[in-house]
Design a protein around this motif. Structure first.
Motif, PDB file in Angstrom:
ATOM      1  N   PRO A   1      29.682  90.017 -44.115  1.00  0.00           N
ATOM      2  CA  PRO A   1      29.477  89.023 -43.045  1.00  0.00           C
ATOM      3  C   PRO A   1      29.291  87.470 -43.602  1.00  0.00           C
ATOM      4  O   PRO A   1      29.782  86.590 -43.062  1.00  0.00           O
ATOM      5  CB  PRO A   1      28.015  89.440 -42.501  1.00  0.00           C
ATOM      6  N   ALA A   2      28.750  87.366 -44.897  1.00  0.00           N
ATOM      7  CA  ALA A   2      28.737  86.262 -45.632  1.00  0.00           C
ATOM      8  C   ALA A   2      30.513  85.543 -45.823  1.00  0.00           C
ATOM      9  O   ALA A   2      30.614  84.274 -45.453  1.00  0.00           O
ATOM     10  CB  ALA A   2      28.079  86.110 -47.022  1.00  0.00           C
ATOM     11  N   LEU A   3      31.130  86.343 -46.105  1.00  0.00           N
ATOM     12  CA  LEU A   3      32.627  85.949 -46.201  1.00  0.00           C
ATOM     13  C   LEU A   3      32.970  85.368 -45.040  1.00  0.00           C
ATOM     14  O   LEU A   3      33.852  84.457 -44.880  1.00  0.00           O
ATOM     15  CB  LEU A   3      33.372  87.175 -46.907  1.00  0.00           C
ATOM     16  N   LEU A   4      32.974  86.189 -44.155  1.00  0.00           N
ATOM     17  CA  LEU A   4      33.443  85.930 -42.636  1.00  0.00           C
ATOM     18  C   LEU A   4      32.786  84.701 -41.978  1.00  0.00           C
ATOM     19  O   LEU A   4      33.491  83.908 -41.400  1.00  0.00           O
ATOM     20  CB  LEU A   4      33.046  86.894 -41.553  1.00  0.00           C
ATOM     21  N   ALA A   5      31.566  84.312 -42.404  1.00  0.00           N
ATOM     22  CA  ALA A   5      30.780  83.053 -41.890  1.00  0.00           C
ATOM     23  C   ALA A   5      31.400  81.769 -42.723  1.00  0.00           C
ATOM     24  O   ALA A   5      31.675  80.930 -42.111  1.00  0.00           O
ATOM     25  CB  ALA A   5      29.383  83.271 -42.129  1.00  0.00           C
ATOM     26  N   ARG A   6      31.743  81.976 -44.083  1.00  0.00           N
ATOM     27  CA  ARG A   6      32.281  80.832 -44.715  1.00  0.00           C
ATOM     28  C   ARG A   6      33.830  80.624 -44.346  1.00  0.00           C
ATOM     29  O   ARG A   6      34.256  79.689 -44.573  1.00  0.00           O
ATOM     30  CB  ARG A   6      32.418  81.513 -46.319  1.00  0.00           C
TER      31      ARG A   6
ATOM     32  N   THR B   1      33.846  77.897 -41.867  1.00  0.00           N
ATOM     33  CA  THR B   1      33.193  76.376 -42.347  1.00  0.00           C
ATOM     34  C   THR B   1      34.407  75.892 -42.793  1.00  0.00           C
ATOM     35  O   THR B   1      35.471  76.276 -43.141  1.00  0.00           O
ATOM     36  CB  THR B   1      32.241  76.536 -43.186  1.00  0.00           C
ATOM     37  N   GLY B   2      34.317  74.437 -42.986  1.00  0.00           N
ATOM     38  CA  GLY B   2      35.338  73.602 -43.545  1.00  0.00           C
ATOM     39  C   GLY B   2      36.247  73.114 -42.347  1.00  0.00           C
ATOM     40  O   GLY B   2      36.009  73.133 -41.400  1.00  0.00           O
ATOM     41  N   ASN B   3      37.505  72.807 -43.116  1.00  0.00           N
ATOM     42  CA  ASN B   3      38.478  72.145 -42.143  1.00  0.00           C
ATOM     43  C   ASN B   3      38.778  73.072 -40.902  1.00  0.00           C
ATOM     44  O   ASN B   3      39.259  74.082 -41.120  1.00  0.00           O
ATOM     45  CB  ASN B   3      39.972  71.853 -42.688  1.00  0.00           C
ATOM     46  N   PRO B   4      38.582  72.873 -39.713  1.00  0.00           N
ATOM     47  CA  PRO B   4      38.843  73.721 -38.431  1.00  0.00           C
ATOM     48  C   PRO B   4      40.240  74.170 -38.510  1.00  0.00           C
ATOM     49  O   PRO B   4      40.684  74.912 -37.887  1.00  0.00           O
ATOM     50  CB  PRO B   4      38.460  72.764 -37.135  1.00  0.00           C
TER      51      PRO B   4
ATOM     52  N   ARG C   1      41.666  81.290 -42.999  1.00  0.00           N
ATOM     53  CA  ARG C   1      40.551  81.702 -43.840  1.00  0.00           C
ATOM     54  C   ARG C   1      40.062  83.246 -43.292  1.00  0.00           C
ATOM     55  O   ARG C   1      40.041  84.073 -44.033  1.00  0.00           O
ATOM     56  CB  ARG C   1      39.443  80.677 -43.885  1.00  0.00           C
ATOM     57  N   GLU C   2      40.172  83.260 -42.132  1.00  0.00           N
ATOM     58  CA  GLU C   2      39.862  84.406 -41.294  1.00  0.00           C
ATOM     59  C   GLU C   2      40.907  85.799 -41.665  1.00  0.00           C
ATOM     60  O   GLU C   2      40.266  86.834 -41.810  1.00  0.00           O
ATOM     61  CB  GLU C   2      39.489  84.411 -39.813  1.00  0.00           C
ATOM     62  N   CYS C   3      42.071  85.359 -41.437  1.00  0.00           N
ATOM     63  CA  CYS C   3      43.199  86.441 -41.561  1.00  0.00           C
ATOM     64  C   CYS C   3      42.926  86.736 -43.251  1.00  0.00           C
ATOM     65  O   CYS C   3      42.938  87.937 -43.542  1.00  0.00           O
ATOM     66  CB  CYS C   3      44.502  85.556 -41.429  1.00  0.00           C
ATOM     67  N   SER C   4      42.725  85.775 -44.109  1.00  0.00           N
ATOM     68  CA  SER C   4      42.537  86.102 -45.652  1.00  0.00           C
ATOM     69  C   SER C   4      41.453  87.077 -45.858  1.00  0.00           C
ATOM     70  O   SER C   4      41.335  88.134 -46.630  1.00  0.00           O
ATOM     71  CB  SER C   4      42.563  84.965 -46.344  1.00  0.00           C
TER      72      SER C   4
END
Length: 173
Positions: free
Chosen positions: A81-86, A89-92, A98-101
């Motif tokens: 969950p922390a990875l998915l939350a991160r 964040t950042g550049n929309p 990032r979610e794919c990764s």
């Protein structure tokens, strides 16, 4: 060698992928963090991942950012969950990537833990992004293909290598 390593990894040829990634490491003074992350996955699939302490030291030296988040996930310093939350964040503009990764790395760690159903779900989420230019998309698609492939019959080695068996008696060359 980096791209070739990704291709080998996608083909399930992790020995060759690691060799290519290590060649890049020797050629570059400071290899990219994404290369080190992909190499770590291949090494873990070969049951010879970097020692957690060594990987933790490497990740600690990286600047804050997405690759560091993945590294922290791989060393179990943050959870799923922390990875998915991160990833959110950042550049929309980069959220989808990032979610794919994140889903790829979550899926592959689930696969390594032999949780095939959870792995399949995460890898499918990665592929559903449609971000075909990302290495993680390509690798997730390849892992999914291996997960869904039916078991196959492998003929004896002489079927592939006819010269490994004696020539049949009475047969003319």
């Amino acid at each position: 060698y980096y791209r070739r390593g990704v291709v080998h990894q996608a083909m399930g040829q992790d020995e060759q992928a690691v060799a290519d990634y290590e060649t890049v490491e020797r050629l570059e003074r400071k290899p990219s963090s994404d290369l080190l992350l992909l190499r770590e996955v291949s090494q873990r699939k070969l049951h010879r991942g970097t020692a957690f302490a060594d990987l933790a030291r490497t990740v600690a030296g990286w600047p804050e950012g997405w690759d560091k988040s993945i590294g922290l996930y791989l060393i179990e310093a943050i959870d799923e969950p922390a990875l998915l939350a991160r990833a959110k964040t950042g550049n929309p503009a980069g959220v989808m990537g990032r979610e794919c990764s994140a889903h790829y790395f979550i899926g592959v760690t689930k696969l390594l833990a032999e949780n095939k159903d959870a792995a399949r779900a995460s890898l499918e989420q990665c592929v559903s992004s449609g971000l075909i230019t990302l290495n993680e998309f390509t690798l997730a698609k390849a892992e999914l293909a291996r997960l869904t492939a039916p078991p196959c019959f492998l003929p004896p080695p002489h079927v592939f290598h006819p010269f490994l068996v004696p020539w049949p008696a009475g047969r003319d060359g």
